[in-house]
Scaffold this motif. Structure first.
Motif, PDB file in Angstrom:
ATOM      1  N   VAL A 142      33.085 -40.984 -63.300  1.00 27.92           N
ATOM      2  CA  VAL A 142      33.730 -40.216 -61.825  1.00 27.92           C
ATOM      3  C   VAL A 142      35.306 -41.202 -62.656  1.00 27.92           C
ATOM      4  N   TYR A 143      35.610 -42.608 -63.127  1.00 34.14           N
ATOM      5  CA  TYR A 143      36.025 -42.768 -62.717  1.00 34.14           C
ATOM      6  C   TYR A 143      37.882 -42.140 -63.127  1.00 34.14           C
ATOM      7  N   LEU A 144      37.823 -42.109 -64.932  1.00 33.57           N
ATOM      8  CA  LEU A 144      38.461 -41.679 -65.612  1.00 33.57           C
ATOM      9  C   LEU A 144      39.140 -40.570 -64.848  1.00 33.57           C
ATOM     10  N   ASN A 145      38.239 -39.506 -64.253  1.00 34.59           N
ATOM     11  CA  ASN A 145      38.387 -38.109 -63.420  1.00 34.59           C
ATOM     12  C   ASN A 145      39.045 -38.549 -62.694  1.00 34.59           C
ATOM     13  N   VAL A 146      38.703 -39.190 -62.176  1.00 34.79           N
ATOM     14  CA  VAL A 146      39.154 -39.412 -60.682  1.00 34.79           C
ATOM     15  C   VAL A 146      40.936 -40.125 -60.532  1.00 34.79           C
ATOM     16  N   ALA A 147      41.323 -40.743 -61.389  1.00 35.31           N
ATOM     17  CA  ALA A 147      41.947 -41.940 -61.239  1.00 35.31           C
ATOM     18  C   ALA A 147      43.235 -41.844 -61.790  1.00 35.31           C
ATOM     19  N   GLU A 148      43.731 -41.458 -60.385  1.00 35.91           N
ATOM     20  CA  GLU A 148      45.444 -41.445 -60.196  1.00 35.91           C
ATOM     21  C   GLU A 148      46.698 -41.846 -61.648  1.00 35.91           C
ATOM     22  N   THR A 149      47.122 -41.081 -62.058  1.00 40.13           N
ATOM     23  CA  THR A 149      47.804 -41.087 -63.364  1.00 40.13           C
ATOM     24  C   THR A 149      48.771 -40.865 -63.353  1.00 40.13           C
TER      25      THR A 149
END
Length: 223
Positions: A142-149
């Motif tokens: 989930v973190y890797l899919n919602v973190a702003e990049t």
């Protein structure tokens, strides 16, 4: 009168607990397609949910190296880092970040950006819930899919396309470390031809990634 108010408060708290627990349970299985941060973003939002099986392990190593080396061993909170941050604040030094990946996931999925004791309290509550109702692998996914990049860009899949024009499934160590270097300030930094502090931080992350793999600091994600 006080009894009635107390009853209303108790009922409100109970409903909040029931609804929040139910939401966390549902999101253990369902992709997180939108968050409050995305909805409040003034820019056109780019996002692309990818299961962890389609995200290169280099990316997992990079965020653990950069954000939370104790991810697999803590229960959601890095007590030592929190104590160090409090000491630095008391001494008037520049404060270091003490938020774990679990805390950042709780904030990014269930809450809003910004500070304040109320939001911090809710963040701790949701961190406790996901640590107990989700697996570490799910938290990382989930973190890797919602973190702003990047500006209007959320998740490492969208970040990989933005910066390197290919999927997150084949990120090199250098590419993953550069995306991880952007995470603390995605609106001001970029992963393409980084300079200055961002370049140095990316190089440091890439060096730490070897330690992550050597010491199996990502084992809980792949067990």
């Amino acid at each position: 009168m006080l009894t009635r108010i107390t009853l209303i408060v108790v009922k409100t708290i109970l409903w909040f607990v029931v609804i929040s627990v139910a939401l966390v349970v549902v999101l253990r299985f369902v992709p997180v397609t939108y968050t409050a941060t995305m909805l409040m973003d003034e820019n056109s939002v780019s996002r692309d949910w990818e299961p962890l099986s389609r995200i290169d392990r280099n990316m997992v190593s990079a965020v653990i190296a950069a954000e939370d080396s104790k991810f697999c061993s803590h229960d959601g909170f890095d007590v030592e880092a929190i104590e160090q941050a409090l000491e630095e604040r008391a001494e008037g030094k520049r404060e270091r970040g003490a938020s774990t990946i679990s805390q950042q996931t709780a904030k990014n999925v269930f809450l809003w950006q910004g500070g304040g004791f109320f939001r911090k309290g809710l963040e701790a509550y949701f961190t406790f819930l996901i640590e107990n109702l989700w697996s570490k692998r799910r938290i990382m996914e989930v973190y890797l899919n919602v973190a702003e990049t990047g500006i209007g860009t959320y998740g490492v899949a969208a970040g990989a396309q933005r910066y390197f024009n290919h999927s997150a499934a084949r990120l090199t160590r250098d590419e993953a470390s550069r995306i991880a270097a952007v995470l603390p300030s995605p609106k001001k930094r970029g992963a393409v031809n980084p300079t200055g502090w961002t370049a140095r931080y990316g190089n440091m992350i890439e060096a730490r990634m070897g330690v992550v793999r050597r010491d199996a600091l990502d084992a809980c994600v792949y067990e």
